[in-house]
Every structure is written in C-alpha cells, then in structure tokens.
Design a protein around this motif. Structure first.
Motif, mmCIF file in Angstrom:
data_model
loop_
_atom_site.group_PDB
_atom_site.id
_atom_site.type_symbol
_atom_site.label_atom_id
_atom_site.label_comp_id
_atom_site.label_asym_id
_atom_site.label_seq_id
_atom_site.Cartn_x
_atom_site.Cartn_y
_atom_site.Cartn_z
ATOM 1 N N GLY A 81 0.809 -1.221 0.000
ATOM 2 C CA GLY A 81 0.000 0.000 0.000
ATOM 3 C C GLY A 81 0.835 1.260 0.000
ATOM 4 N N SER A 82 2.118 1.179 0.328
ATOM 5 C CA SER A 82 2.993 2.350 0.361
ATOM 6 C C SER A 82 3.747 2.570 -0.934
ATOM 7 C CB SER A 82 3.993 2.212 1.514
ATOM 8 O OG SER A 82 3.346 2.066 2.752
ATOM 9 N N GLY A 83 3.443 1.808 -1.969
ATOM 10 C CA GLY A 83 4.131 1.960 -3.246
ATOM 11 C C GLY A 83 5.111 0.822 -3.493
ATOM 12 N N SER A 84 5.455 0.676 -4.759
ATOM 13 C CA SER A 84 6.331 -0.434 -5.137
ATOM 14 C C SER A 84 7.737 -0.282 -4.582
ATOM 15 C CB SER A 84 6.379 -0.550 -6.666
ATOM 16 O OG SER A 84 6.844 0.664 -7.244
ATOM 17 N N ALA A 85 8.260 0.966 -4.547
ATOM 18 C CA ALA A 85 9.620 1.166 -4.048
ATOM 19 C C ALA A 85 9.726 0.816 -2.568
ATOM 20 C CB ALA A 85 10.060 2.609 -4.288
ATOM 21 N N MET A 86 8.751 1.283 -1.787
ATOM 22 C CA MET A 86 8.760 0.968 -0.366
ATOM 23 C C MET A 86 8.559 -0.521 -0.133
ATOM 24 S SD MET A 86 9.070 1.893 2.741
ATOM 25 C CE MET A 86 9.035 3.679 2.600
ATOM 26 N N ALA A 87 7.672 -1.139 -0.898
ATOM 27 C CA ALA A 87 7.419 -2.568 -0.736
ATOM 28 C C ALA A 87 8.663 -3.383 -1.078
ATOM 29 C CB ALA A 87 6.243 -2.996 -1.611
ATOM 30 N N LEU A 88 9.364 -3.010 -2.150
ATOM 31 C CA LEU A 88 10.602 -3.709 -2.498
ATOM 32 C C LEU A 88 11.657 -3.541 -1.417
ATOM 33 C CD1 LEU A 88 10.967 -2.971 -6.327
ATOM 34 C CD2 LEU A 88 10.674 -5.219 -5.249
ATOM 35 N N GLY A 89 11.779 -2.324 -0.894
ATOM 36 C CA GLY A 89 12.761 -2.080 0.151
ATOM 37 C C GLY A 89 12.482 -2.888 1.406
ATOM 38 N N VAL A 90 11.198 -2.988 1.779
ATOM 39 C CA VAL A 90 10.848 -3.758 2.975
ATOM 40 C C VAL A 90 11.078 -5.247 2.740
ATOM 41 C CG1 VAL A 90 8.951 -4.420 4.483
ATOM 42 C CG2 VAL A 90 9.219 -2.038 3.814
ATOM 43 N N GLY A 91 10.640 -5.751 1.573
ATOM 44 C CA GLY A 91 10.795 -7.178 1.295
ATOM 45 C C GLY A 91 12.243 -7.620 1.243
ATOM 46 N N LEU A 92 13.080 -6.849 0.562
ATOM 47 C CA LEU A 92 14.500 -7.205 0.481
ATOM 48 C C LEU A 92 15.239 -6.875 1.762
ATOM 49 C CD1 LEU A 92 15.317 -6.041 -3.169
ATOM 50 C CD2 LEU A 92 14.751 -8.343 -2.357
ATOM 51 N N GLY A 93 14.778 -5.841 2.477
ATOM 52 C CA GLY A 93 15.441 -5.463 3.723
ATOM 53 C C GLY A 93 15.318 -6.523 4.802
ATOM 54 N N VAL A 94 14.124 -7.105 4.942
ATOM 55 C CA VAL A 94 13.967 -8.148 5.961
ATOM 56 C C VAL A 94 14.777 -9.391 5.597
ATOM 57 C CG1 VAL A 94 11.720 -7.289 6.696
ATOM 58 C CG2 VAL A 94 11.851 -8.983 4.869
#
Length: 393
Positions: A81-94
């Motif tokens: 829901g926060s956008g593709s860039a934020m979602a990618l950052g969260v997914g790869l960050g964890v």
C-alpha cells in the motif's frame, strides 16, 4: 571442469525434451499457449536454486531459503500500500536482516549451516503461524516485460556466480572451509558471511517475485510454500552439479536443473501421473547425491596436489636429490658403521672407551653389560674349537 561441462550438456538436452513434452500437454503453463506463466514461475525458482548453490559452495547449506522467501513475500505484500519502491525495500530489507543474523551464527559462532538455518527457518515458521494474513495486495500484477527482466536477472546472477566459482583462485580460497572440521577456525569467516548474506538476499528476492507474479483477484495474495520451495531449491542445486561437500560446482547447471525440475513437476500434473509432483523435487535431491559423488570422483586432485604431482614427475627433482659437489655422500657413513660391526673385539680391545664406525667400544677388562659380573663365567670359561665352553676343568 570437464565433468561439469558434460553433465550440463546432458541437463540441457533433458530440460529441452521435457519442455517440448510440456508444450503438447493439456495442463501446465502452456494450456493457454503462453510462455509467460513458465517464465513467471521459473524466475523465483532459479533465484532460490542460486541461493542454495551459493550457500553450498561456502560450506554452509542454507535450509532457510524457503522460509526467508515466505517472510519477504509476506512483508512485501503487507507494505504494497505504500508503493512499489517501499514494498521492495521492505521485502529485500527483511531478507538481508535475516541473512545477517544467519551469517553471524554460521561465521562468527561457527555453527553448522544446517543447524543455524534450521533454527532460523523454524523461527520464521513459528512467526508465520501466528501472524495471520498480510494486508491486501495493492500493486498491479508484474507485466510481461517485468517477468522477462526478472528471469534475465535471475539467470544472469546464477551464471555470474558460476563463472566466479570456476576460477581456480576462488576455489583455492574455499578449500580451507571444505578441509576444516565443523566448528574449528578455518580463516575464511568473511567468505562464509558474504555467501550466507547473498544466499538470504536472493531467497528474499525470489519471494518478492513470486508474490508479485501471482496477484489474486482480490483479498490476500497467495504466499509461497516454504517447505516445498526449500526442497525444490536443494534438489535443483544438487542436480545442477553443486557439490554437497562444498567448493565445487558448475556454471550453467543451476539454471538447467531448475528448469528441468519445474518442467517435470508441471508435466506430472498436466499428464495426470498418479503421484504428487512434490515427490519429483524430493527425487531430485536423491539424484543430486549421486551427482555429488560423480563430481567428487572426477575432481579428486586439488590445485595444490596437482602442483606437487607435476613437480614430482620432473627431472629437476632427481637433480635436486643428487649430492652437491664438495659434499660427502652420507652412504659412506653408513658403510663405515656396518664395517665397524666386525672390526675389533669389544672384550679385549685396548685403548679405553672409544667409538669405531659409530659403535661404542670398551677398553680391556671392561664389562659392557655393567659391573654385575653376571657374564664373567661365559667370558673366562675355556672353549673348544667350536666356541662352546668346556666344562669339567
């Protein structure tokens, strides 16, 4: 690398034959005459297989690639829901965070890779059992060009790691990890740390791509099965030629084996074979054990052993063994020692204590067996012509 080249050619032919049979099947991704479904499922499988292969090469098998993919997919969907860039950052960050934790357990505490990854995977599984479903997926489905880009990136990363691992310098640096018993210091903790971190990050990327290419009609996105993904990744990595013992592996075998395993599973489902297609992934692990034995049998000579063998067969070694001018041949000393065994009489020789030919000799009247006098009767007794003492005198 000859055994890997021959084996990868065989994998290419097998994968091509199974894909051709899949195109004529009524099920699978070609049921609607589209290659997009194959590419969308193949990209995360290649990423997971590469993640498993990297961990195997550094001698710390990462059995948590499936749970990490599930964790990254869950976080990616929840943050969509926060956008593709934020979602990618969260997914790869964890995924990177889990990789750091796992690499610390493996490289710093020197825990076996299977034990550390099993603990991390179990922790993620316990969390997933209580976390429930993520929020609704708010992004649009990854387009066909994005799927091709993901597949190209997965293939390129796999081939790049395979080429890097083929260099003799890299294989030499990985040799201490393979030769050192588990739990002891091998001096390559940095390589193990980087390898586990790359493996976990690739697994997280596979989870993100898997969730992004399987957008549902509505509601929560379909999350990947962590156990099945781990089994498929391990089976494809071993079948591709990566040694279970570590260090050794091919270049293109990971991509070919991942394609073969996935195509076989779809073919079994499309043709209605009477068993669960997941057994094919488990069978790939068993076949991978045989491939590992083949790879090890055909690569018995290491670089250091090859260098010593090459030197042992040269004439320079024979020249180095010859005595140098001006040096006394040591065999003369040995000759004198043997000659000295028969010279002189240790019982009657005079001149005090001396050594002849390296053998100590006593002077007159000395008892070489000590001052006890036990052997005096044997020495002083008169003897006959045959050396035996005469009694009765």
């Amino acid at each position: 690398m000859a055994v890997h080249v021959v084996w990868e050619i065989g994998l290419l032919l097998l994968a091509g034959g199974v894909l051709f049979a899949l195109t004529t099947s009524s099920g699978g991704p070609f049921a609607e005459g589209s290659w997009t479904g194959l590419f969308a499922a193949l990209a995360p499988i290649i990423m997971l297989t590469s993640a498993m292969a990297v961990s195997l090469r550094v001698g710390a098998v990462n059995l948590a690639v499936g749970p990490i993919a599930l964790f990254s997919a869950w976080m990616f969907v929840d943050a969509s829901g926060s956008g593709s860039a934020m979602a990618l950052g969260v997914g790869l960050g964890v995924a990177a965070f889990v990789g750091i934790v796992l690499a610390t357990l493996t490289a710093w505490l020197r825990a076996p890779g299977w034990a550390a990854s099993g603990a991390v995977g179990g922790a993620i599984g316990l969390w997933a059992g209580t976390a429930g479903d993520p929020s609704s997926f708010m992004l649009s489905e990854l387009p066909g060009t994005g799927v091709l880009a993901a597949l190209g990136a997965a293939t390129g990363v796999s081939l790049f790691f395979g080429l890097v691992g083929a260099f003799s310098g890299v294989r030499t640096r990985l040799a201490p990890i393979r030769q050192t018993p588990v739990g002891e210091r091998h001096g390559r903790g940095g390589l193990v740390f980087v390898g586990i971190l790359l493996s976990s990050t690739l697994a997280g990327a596979a989870g993100v791509v898997s969730a992004w290419t399987a957008v549902p009609e509505g509601g929560a996105a379909a999350l990947p099965d962590p156990i099945l993904l781990t089994v498929v990744a391990l089976g494809a990595a071993l079948l591709g030629g990566t040694s279970l013992i570590g260090r050794r592996g091919g270049v293109c075998g990971t991509v070919f084996a991942a394609t073969l395993v996935l195509a076989l599973m779809w073919l079994a489902e499309g043709r209605g074979w009477g068993f669960d297609p997941s057994w094919i992934a488990l069978g790939a692990i068993v076949a991978g054990f045989l491939v590992t034995r083949l790879v090890e049998a055909m690569n018995t000579v290491d670089e250091s052993e090859r260098a010593s063998t090459r030197r042992a067969g040269s004439l320079a070694d024979l020249h180095d063994d010859d005595p140098q001018p001006g040096e006394r041949d040591r065999t003369e000393d040995y000759d004198e020692d043997f000659a000295g065994l028969g010279s002189g009489d240790p019982w009657t020789d005079t001149g005090g204590f001396r050594t002849t030919g390296g053998i100590p000799k006593q002077g007159a009247g000395a008892d070489p067996f000590g001052a006890s006098g036990v052997f005096d009767d044997l020495r002083d007794a008169p003897r006959d012509g045959y050396g035996a003492p005469r009694h009765g005198r």
